[in-house]
Design a protein around this motif. Structure first.
Motif, mmCIF file in Angstrom:
data_model
loop_
_atom_site.group_PDB
_atom_site.id
_atom_site.type_symbol
_atom_site.label_atom_id
_atom_site.label_comp_id
_atom_site.label_asym_id
_atom_site.label_seq_id
_atom_site.Cartn_x
_atom_site.Cartn_y
_atom_site.Cartn_z
ATOM 1 N N ALA A 30 -65.629 44.948 49.284
ATOM 2 C CA ALA A 30 -65.838 44.323 50.760
ATOM 3 C C ALA A 30 -66.937 43.443 50.617
ATOM 4 N N GLY A 31 -66.760 42.342 51.262
ATOM 5 C CA GLY A 31 -68.098 41.274 51.532
ATOM 6 C C GLY A 31 -67.259 40.004 51.472
ATOM 7 N N LEU A 77 -69.929 46.757 48.686
ATOM 8 C CA LEU A 77 -70.381 45.691 49.654
ATOM 9 C C LEU A 77 -71.481 44.917 49.464
ATOM 10 N N GLU A 109 -66.650 48.856 60.726
ATOM 11 C CA GLU A 109 -65.782 48.904 59.613
ATOM 12 C C GLU A 109 -66.674 49.286 58.421
ATOM 13 N N LYS A 110 -67.923 48.843 58.387
ATOM 14 C CA LYS A 110 -68.749 49.194 57.277
ATOM 15 C C LYS A 110 -69.157 50.773 57.512
ATOM 16 N N TYR A 165 -70.717 55.150 46.634
ATOM 17 C CA TYR A 165 -70.960 53.950 47.112
ATOM 18 C C TYR A 165 -71.795 53.327 45.843
ATOM 19 N N GLU A 212 -77.660 53.175 54.296
ATOM 20 C CA GLU A 212 -76.565 53.118 55.119
ATOM 21 C C GLU A 212 -75.253 54.375 54.635
ATOM 22 N N ASP A 269 -69.690 45.591 61.482
ATOM 23 C CA ASP A 269 -70.733 46.801 61.338
ATOM 24 C C ASP A 269 -69.670 48.199 61.483
ATOM 25 N N VAL A 311 -78.733 48.958 52.420
ATOM 26 C CA VAL A 311 -77.177 49.412 52.317
ATOM 27 C C VAL A 311 -77.208 51.047 51.518
#
Length: 396
Positions: free
Chosen positions: A228-229, A196, A257-258, A268, A284, A255, A281
């Motif tokens: 994603a991004g 992301l 969906e993240k 990740y 998270e 947020d 991130v």
């Protein structure tokens, strides 16, 4: 306590600082404080009730990214009115030496002021150029916070002074309890790797990840990459198109969906090449239970406890990234303790803990202050602003 928070970056396009200010404001309100946030935002931008929009921002290249800032005489007048009418016990300015709202508020206000420094950089001609003006203004900031050791190092190196390190915050349970999305959930033999970030910001490292994909898919043919991004990234899209469904570009995500993406992914990946002062991130993703594989930037090493809470690879080295991904994807049992350690570490970053530490700074600043926040009378004239920059007290 009545608290004024100032965000220098636009709420029209969210980034880490904006998220920090928003979440801090909501946690302070939850604890019974009155909060007003001053931030750049256009008239049509939906913002929470506690946000006072200061108008349209201007995109400025900064530290390998694009910062949307708000400045000028008209904006200065809005800042002055907000400070004058706010009746604040304390101002909390984020990035107070970025030429935007926080710097204007620092000029305008006198009284209890806390500054949070988010930026990490090796060298900065801009900071060196403005330091003779802004360094004396540090005296107006009676409580200084840096979000990481790297942000503190940047402050000390470029501007002098010091700061207490209080990290960025995350609502850990929002990620830990998010519902996985079946489209993104890995299966035996088909693990998923998530990325992301702004696709067209080279420092976010998408080109490094794109170069590593071939080697990973040769070793783990069933792996899937979820990217994603926002941003075009035409070159990377073309390079990766030959892998078909093994690589999916998700575009910008919300947020919610993240959180679901991080809960669904096995790994990740954070291939950033520099310019990171913290790595929110990563926290998270760990909160959601994903195993983090990250470049060995100092800020990322700190978040991952030197590699005990995640796996590190050599910054900018696609071959090193590929080897690390293959290792964690082909030996999940070996990776399990690292994943578990990550879920333990994130609790220190939960907003419940972070806000308490910030309130400790507030209490210290308010206790030692002579008066609540008021307008600095010097700020109404150019001469007065120069006196303020020289560090003269309002009554001098």
């Amino acid at each position: 306590m009545r608290i004024g928070l100032v965000c220098p970056y636009s709420f029209d396009a969210f980034g880490g600082v904006q998220l920090h200010v928003r979440d801090l404001a909501e946690e302070l309100i939850r604890r019974g404080h009155e909060v007003s946030v001053l931030a750049p935002a256009e008239d049509g931008t939906p913002v929470p009730d506690y946000v006072v929009p200061s108008g349209r921002s201007v995109p400025i290249p900064y530290n390998g990214s694009v910062a949307r800032l708000n400045f000028g005489p008209v904006v200065g007048g809005r800042v002055r009115r907000w400070v004058d009418q706010g009746g604040f016990d304390l101002l909390h300015l984020h990035e107070p030496f970025i030429p935007s709202l926080s710097m204007l508020a620092l000029w305008v206000a006198d009284g209890p002021v806390v500054g949070t420094f988010h930026t990490s950089m090796e060298r900065s001609r801009a900071l060196r150029a403005i330091s003779p003006v802004v360094v004396p203004m540090l005296e107006k900031i009676t409580g200084r916070i840096a979000v990481s050791a790297e942000a503190r190092r940047t402050l000390v190196q470029h501007l002098g002074g010091d700061a207490v390190v209080v990290p960025n915050g995350v609502y850990v349970d929002r990620f830990a309890t998010a519902e996985p999305d079946p489209r993104w959930t890995g299966e035996p033999g088909r693990p998923t790797v998530a990325f992301l970030g702004r696709l067209d910001e080279p420092r976010k490292g998408l080109p490094i990840l794109a170069e590593a994909v071939d080697d990973v898919l040769r070793a783990v043919p069933g792996a899937r990459f979820l990217i994603a991004g926002r941003g075009e990234a035409a070159e990377e899209r073309t390079l990766l198109a030959r892998h078909g469904e093994a690589v999916r570009f998700l575009g910008g995500i919300s947020d919610e969906e993240k959180a679901r993406l991080f809960r669904s992914a096995d790994v990740y990946v954070a291939p950033q090449t520099g310019g990171e002062s913290f790595g929110i991130v990563l926290v998270e993703a760990m909160s959601a239970g994903a195993l983090v594989v990250a470049a060995d930037l100092p800020a990322f090493q700190a978040v991952l406890d030197g590699g005990t809470a995640g796996r590190l690879f050599r910054r900018g080295d696609a071959a090193s990234l590929a080897r690390t991904l293959v290792d964690v994807l082909t030996d999940p049992e070996r990776a399990r303790p690292v994943r578990s350690r990550g879920q333990e570490v994130v609790r220190r970053y939960d907003w419940s803990a972070v806000t308490t530490r910030i309130l400790d700074v507030y209490d210290m600043v308010v206790t030692t202050a002579r008066t609540p926040v008021r307008e600095d009378p010097r700020s109404r004239t150019v001469y007065g602003r120069l006196r303020a920059a020289a560090g003269e007290r309002p009554w001098a």
